[in-house]
Design a protein around this motif. Structure first.
Motif, PDB file in Angstrom:
ATOM      1  N   ASP A 360       0.830  -1.203   0.000  1.00  0.00           N
ATOM      2  CA  ASP A 360       0.000   0.000   0.000  1.00  0.00           C
ATOM      3  C   ASP A 360       0.870   1.262   0.000  1.00  0.00           C
ATOM      4  N   ARG A 361       1.950   1.241   0.776  1.00  0.00           N
ATOM      5  CA  ARG A 361       2.866   2.378   0.811  1.00  0.00           C
ATOM      6  C   ARG A 361       3.508   2.594  -0.561  1.00  0.00           C
ATOM      7  N   SER A 362       3.835   1.499  -1.218  1.00  0.00           N
ATOM      8  CA  SER A 362       4.430   1.595  -2.551  1.00  0.00           C
ATOM      9  C   SER A 362       3.441   2.200  -3.543  1.00  0.00           C
ATOM     10  N   ASP A 363       2.186   1.788  -3.465  1.00  0.00           N
ATOM     11  CA  ASP A 363       1.163   2.353  -4.355  1.00  0.00           C
ATOM     12  C   ASP A 363       1.000   3.852  -4.115  1.00  0.00           C
ATOM     13  N   ALA A 364       0.990   4.248  -2.829  1.00  0.00           N
ATOM     14  CA  ALA A 364       0.842   5.672  -2.495  1.00  0.00           C
ATOM     15  C   ALA A 364       2.036   6.477  -2.997  1.00  0.00           C
ATOM     16  N   HIS A 365       3.228   5.880  -2.893  1.00  0.00           N
ATOM     17  CA  HIS A 365       4.434   6.558  -3.365  1.00  0.00           C
ATOM     18  C   HIS A 365       4.379   6.757  -4.880  1.00  0.00           C
ATOM     19  N   ARG A 366       3.990   5.726  -5.607  1.00  0.00           N
ATOM     20  CA  ARG A 366       3.903   5.843  -7.060  1.00  0.00           C
ATOM     21  C   ARG A 366       2.864   6.883  -7.479  1.00  0.00           C
ATOM     22  N   GLU A 367       1.795   6.998  -6.715  1.00  0.00           N
ATOM     23  CA  GLU A 367       0.775   7.990  -7.036  1.00  0.00           C
ATOM     24  C   GLU A 367       1.338   9.403  -6.882  1.00  0.00           C
ATOM     25  N   ARG A 368       2.078   9.644  -5.809  1.00  0.00           N
ATOM     26  CA  ARG A 368       2.680  10.962  -5.605  1.00  0.00           C
ATOM     27  C   ARG A 368       3.765  11.235  -6.651  1.00  0.00           C
ATOM     28  N   ALA A 369       4.446  10.181  -7.076  1.00  0.00           N
ATOM     29  CA  ALA A 369       5.513  10.344  -8.067  1.00  0.00           C
ATOM     30  C   ALA A 369       4.987  10.779  -9.429  1.00  0.00           C
TER      31      ALA A 369
END
Length: 375
Positions: A360-369
């Motif tokens: 989930d943290r990885s998905d959130a990071h990719r969204e911000r990226a």
């Protein structure tokens, strides 16, 4: 390095253009209403909000590192353009800037003359007021709790005078100084943060003292983790009678790294001074106490424990009045960070993991990226 402070002030105040600081540029402009604070990951939300909307950005003497640009996500106006003033051509051309390879002082003087009666008068009051209120709330004293690191830096800032230096290099200290430190007119701020040089602080303070002589105070702000890596130059300070005032923030380990690990993976291992737990596998047992006051005294320094604002003020006053290097140890709460800047940093998060939380943290990071862009 170009001594362009007066030209920067004339440029900003004459045109009505907000000025944001990088770590290396901290203190270039003092006492001006057009100063909106630090820029980027460790900066102020006011500066970042203004940068987000800017259509023209003048970059003077900056390397435009990841922390400054929010990993190329900070400037979001669709047509934003950059002008890069730098003696290093490689830095002047970054972000596809219109490059002016020149000395900062001479370039600002020439640009101001060319702009003549131009007036920008950018509106900055609302974001600055909102950030100031959030910062003040984050610095409120909490009864029965250890000081936050920001509170320690705030008290230090209140005691700083003309001619004083503050030196920091790694951990939370450089970022927090960029967020809240108000460089007094005629004083200096040295933040080495481009390469997070742990152990740089005390030797750098010695260099400042050797250059500037006896007049100003040289405040060295250092975390306990960094101090343990390189405290021995305190012996040099004692031996050579090079007076420093070292403010040592003891939060029980490498807490800035711990917070990054928790943010990226939800787990932090080995970043606190702890014995191994009952199963002997991980260092998650009782805290390992270090007597930093006794350690500093063993190297010939004066040393004192300051657990409150009042004790810190008294210790700083005594250190200024004295002639020897003094280490002021301030126990600080590791869970009292200053308000977030709102900027993105492309610090990797594992994309493949058994943990649902990490995914989930990885998905959130990719969204911000997705906000990252080419210019």
């Amino acid at each position: 390095y170009s001594a362009a402070e007066d030209q920067l002030r004339a440029f900003a105040e004459g045109l009505g253009i907000p000025v944001a600081e990088t770590s290396a540029g901290k203190g270039s402009l003092t006492g001006s209403r057009w100063l909106v604070g630090g820029l980027g990951v460790n900066g102020s939300r006011a500066a970042n909000e203004l940068a987000f909307e800017a259509d023209l950005v003048l970059c003077v003497g900056t390397r435009l590192t990841d922390f400054t640009t929010g990993s190329h996500s900070l400037f979001q106006d669709p047509g934003v353009r950059f002008v890069g003033v730098n003696v290093n051509a490689a830095d002047a051309y970054k972000l596809s800037a219109t490059a002016i390879v020149a000395d900062a002082r001479e370039a600002l003087t020439g640009l101001r003359a060319e702009l003549g009666s131009t007036s920008i008068q950018r509106e900055i009051a609302a974001p600055v007021a909102a950030w100031t209120a959030d910062l003040e709330a984050g610095l409120q004293l909490r009864a029965g709790e250890a000081l936050g690191q920001g509170e320690v830096l705030q008290v230090l800032n209140e005691t700083a005078r003309q001619g004083d230096w503050v030196v920091a290099a790694a951990g939370w200290q450089p970022g927090d100084l960029l967020k809240l430190w108000k460089t007094p007119p005629g004083s200096f701020t040295h933040i080495e943060f481009g390469f997070s040089c742990m152990g740089h602080e005390i030797p750098a303070g010695l260099g400042v003292r050797m250059h500037d002589g006896d007049a100003p105070e040289v405040f060295v702000v250092v975390g306990d983790g960094t101090y343990l890596m390189n405290p021995t130059e305190l012996v040099t300070a004692t031996q050579e009678r090079l007076k420093l005032t070292v403010v040592l923030l003891d939060n029980g380990g490498y807490q800035s790294i711990s917070r990054l690990a928790l943010g990226s993976t939800g787990t932090s291992v080995g970043n606190e001074r702890r014995h191994r737990g009952a199963d002997g596998r991980l260092p998650d047992g009782d805290t390992v106490a270090v007597d930093f006051v006794a350690n500093a005294r063993s190297m010939g320094c004066g040393a004192v424990l300051a657990e409150s604002r009042e004790a810190l003020r008294d210790a700083l006053a005594a250190a200024r009045a004295g002639e020897q290097t003094t280490v002021i140890v301030c126990p600080t709460a590791p869970d009292r960070p200053l308000p977030d800047s709102g900027a993105f940093w492309d610090l990797g998060v594992p994309e493949v993991a058994a943990s649902v939380d990490v995914r989930d943290r990885s998905d959130a990071h990719r969204e911000r990226a997705r906000a990252q862009r080419h210019y």
